[in-house]
Design a protein around this motif. Structure first.
Motif, PDB file in Angstrom:
ATOM      1  N   TYR A  11       5.135  36.083  44.037  1.00 53.88           N
ATOM      2  CA  TYR A  11       4.683  37.459  43.865  1.00 53.88           C
ATOM      3  C   TYR A  11       5.861  38.352  43.450  1.00 53.88           C
ATOM      4  O   TYR A  11       7.020  38.045  43.753  1.00 53.88           O
ATOM      5  CB  TYR A  11       4.111  38.003  45.176  1.00 53.88           C
ATOM      6  CG  TYR A  11       2.904  37.273  45.696  1.00 53.88           C
ATOM      7  CD1 TYR A  11       1.617  37.680  45.356  1.00 53.88           C
ATOM      8  CD2 TYR A  11       3.038  36.167  46.529  1.00 53.88           C
ATOM      9  CE1 TYR A  11       0.497  37.013  45.835  1.00 53.88           C
ATOM     10  CE2 TYR A  11       1.929  35.487  47.013  1.00 53.88           C
ATOM     11  CZ  TYR A  11       0.660  35.916  46.670  1.00 53.88           C
ATOM     12  OH  TYR A  11      -0.443  35.256  47.137  1.00 53.88           O
ATOM     13  N   CYS A  49       1.621  35.243  40.674  1.00 48.92           N
ATOM     14  CA  CYS A  49       2.059  35.018  39.296  1.00 48.92           C
ATOM     15  C   CYS A  49       2.241  33.535  38.984  1.00 48.92           C
ATOM     16  O   CYS A  49       2.619  33.179  37.858  1.00 48.92           O
ATOM     17  CB  CYS A  49       3.370  35.760  39.048  1.00 48.92           C
ATOM     18  SG  CYS A  49       3.233  37.553  39.245  1.00 48.92           S
ATOM     19  N   GLY A  52       9.290  42.743  41.210  1.00 50.53           N
ATOM     20  CA  GLY A  52       9.288  41.924  40.007  1.00 50.53           C
ATOM     21  C   GLY A  52      10.442  42.190  39.062  1.00 50.53           C
ATOM     22  O   GLY A  52      10.576  41.518  38.046  1.00 50.53           O
ATOM     23  N   SER A  83       6.043  35.116  33.620  1.00 55.62           N
ATOM     24  CA  SER A  83       4.770  35.692  34.026  1.00 55.62           C
ATOM     25  C   SER A  83       4.526  37.027  33.316  1.00 55.62           C
ATOM     26  O   SER A  83       5.412  37.879  33.230  1.00 55.62           O
ATOM     27  CB  SER A  83       4.775  35.916  35.542  1.00 55.62           C
ATOM     28  OG  SER A  83       3.850  36.917  35.916  1.00 55.62           O
ATOM     29  N   VAL A  91       2.726  39.535  34.342  1.00 58.04           N
ATOM     30  CA  VAL A  91       2.860  40.623  35.312  1.00 58.04           C
ATOM     31  C   VAL A  91       4.334  40.965  35.526  1.00 58.04           C
ATOM     32  O   VAL A  91       4.740  42.140  35.498  1.00 58.04           O
ATOM     33  CB  VAL A  91       2.191  40.263  36.652  1.00 58.04           C
ATOM     34  CG1 VAL A  91       2.526  41.300  37.734  1.00 58.04           C
ATOM     35  CG2 VAL A  91       0.683  40.159  36.486  1.00 58.04           C
TER      36      VAL A  91
END
Length: 375
Positions: free
Chosen positions: A288, A297, A275, A312, A314
């Motif tokens: 993801y 996400c 990420g 996102s 996350v």
């Protein structure tokens, strides 16, 4: 195309984008992240949806792009998508097909015509017994060797991917020699994350992780190919520590040495983590932080890739190293490492927790423990 040596803002644009073009695959690998299946999922992105995704990838400052699976060769429109990515969108593209009968001289020639930057094969053993056991298919080793021969004939740069596990730890030195014989440009060493079919019992111990990474650093000094560690961001910490030993503690030079690891091999000029410089799109369009961190996400059928990557919650948390917990949170190497967020999630259920398979004990952590114990 991405500029060699450029340092991008990972809050805005990823360094590398992986697209799982299909989940279909003929192999039954013990560690398969995707839990691949024999037939394509009817929900997988269509050709037109794939082109729109490639448009969006290119808009993220032309990151490196990888077509993975499953087995990408199970998509009949694979090379049409590849040509669009390379010729129309000016993306640097690699593919990671499985070693099956679909790897033919004709397929390799099509990849060459499309302008492929690199072809990656998995090699998890230096001989058929070890590799075929890991891949769950007899004959996989022979097909891998045959495919590598086709790539060398065509002059396509070769990358070898190896997943380190209890099954091949003893064989890594022999695999490295194979990689050298193949004249591969890069050995990408994956450190197992227990997700998909992979299980914790398949993993090597934390101490063995450290031993392997220190061995990889020494190996890099004498091998003609590059070495990259995947789901082992603490390899960057190991590099810094080893360089400091050899440069009498000249930390600034050591840090610069790591951050200049950038090149035609596709290694990032600064640390990439789940990420954080890295993003994964599934065969159905789910986005993801990585293929090993199964936290969806958003979906590119509903929202743009840029909006998902940048917005996102996350993803934003993964890029904020101040949120890391435990040892990782106080570690002096957290900005160049940060621990495997996928492994932390798989083993603790919390993607911000410490990587349980890192043996390093930060100085501040020692202090915290002494304070907690009243010493």
């Amino acid at each position: 195309m991405i500029a060699s040596g450029s340092v991008r803002d990972y809050h805005k644009d990823p360094f590398i984008v992986i697209w799982e073009v299909t989940r279909a695959c003929a192999l039954k690998c013990l560690h398969c992240r995707a839990e691949a299946q024999y037939r394509p999922d009817p929900r997988q992105l269509t050709f037109e949806e794939g082109k729109r995704l490639l448009d969006q990838i290119a808009e993220l400052n032309h990151p490196l792009c990888v077509f993975t699976g499953g087995d990408p060769l199970m998509r009949p429109d694979l090379f049409e998508l590849a040509r669009y990515a390379i010729a129309e969108k000016k993306l640097s593209l690699s593919i990671t097909p499985s070693a099956t009968p679909k790897v033919t001289r004709t397929a390799v020639e099509k990849a060459k015509e499309a302008g492929l930057s690199r072809w990656a094969f998995s090699l998890d053993g230096s001989c058929a017994d070890i590799h075929d056991h890991f891949r769950g298919t007899r004959g996989s080793f022979t097909m891998t060797m045959r495919g590598i021969g086709y790539l060398r004939e065509a002059g396509i740069p070769i990358q070898i991917n190896t997943t380190v596990s209890q099954y091949n730890l003893h064989d890594l030195a022999q695999i490295a020699e194979r990689v050298k014989e193949m004249q591969a440009v890069l050995w990408s060493v994956f450190f197992l994350v227990p997700t998909g079919r992979a299980m914790e019992k398949d993993m090597i111990s934390p101490a063995q992780h450290e031993e392997v990474m220190r061995w990889l650093y020494e190996l890099q000094q004498r091998m003609p190919f590059g070495i990259k560690a995947t789901e082992a961001p603490h390899y960057r910490r190991v590099i810094l520590q080893e360089q400091r030993k050899k440069r009498d503690g000249e930390e600034n030079k050591a840090t610069a040495g790591v951050r200049r690891t950038t090149d035609a091999l596709g290694r990032a000029p600064k640390g990439v983590n789940d990420g954080d410089g890295f993003v994964f799109i599934s065969h159905t369009g789910e986005v993801y932080p990585s293929g090993f961190l199964p936290l969806a996400c958003g979906n590119i059928r509903e929202k743009s890739l840029a909006d998902i990557y940048r917005g996102s919650t996350v993803m934003q948390q993964l890029r904020n190293k101040s949120l890391l917990k435990g040892k990782c949170g106080v570690c002096e190497f957290k900005t160049v490492c940060g621990g495997s967020r996928a492994r932390a999630f798989a083993l603790t259920g919390d993607y911000l927790e410490s990587d349980p398979y890192c043996v390093h004990v930060p100085q501040d952590w020692k202090g915290e423990r002494r304070n907690a114990e009243g010493c």
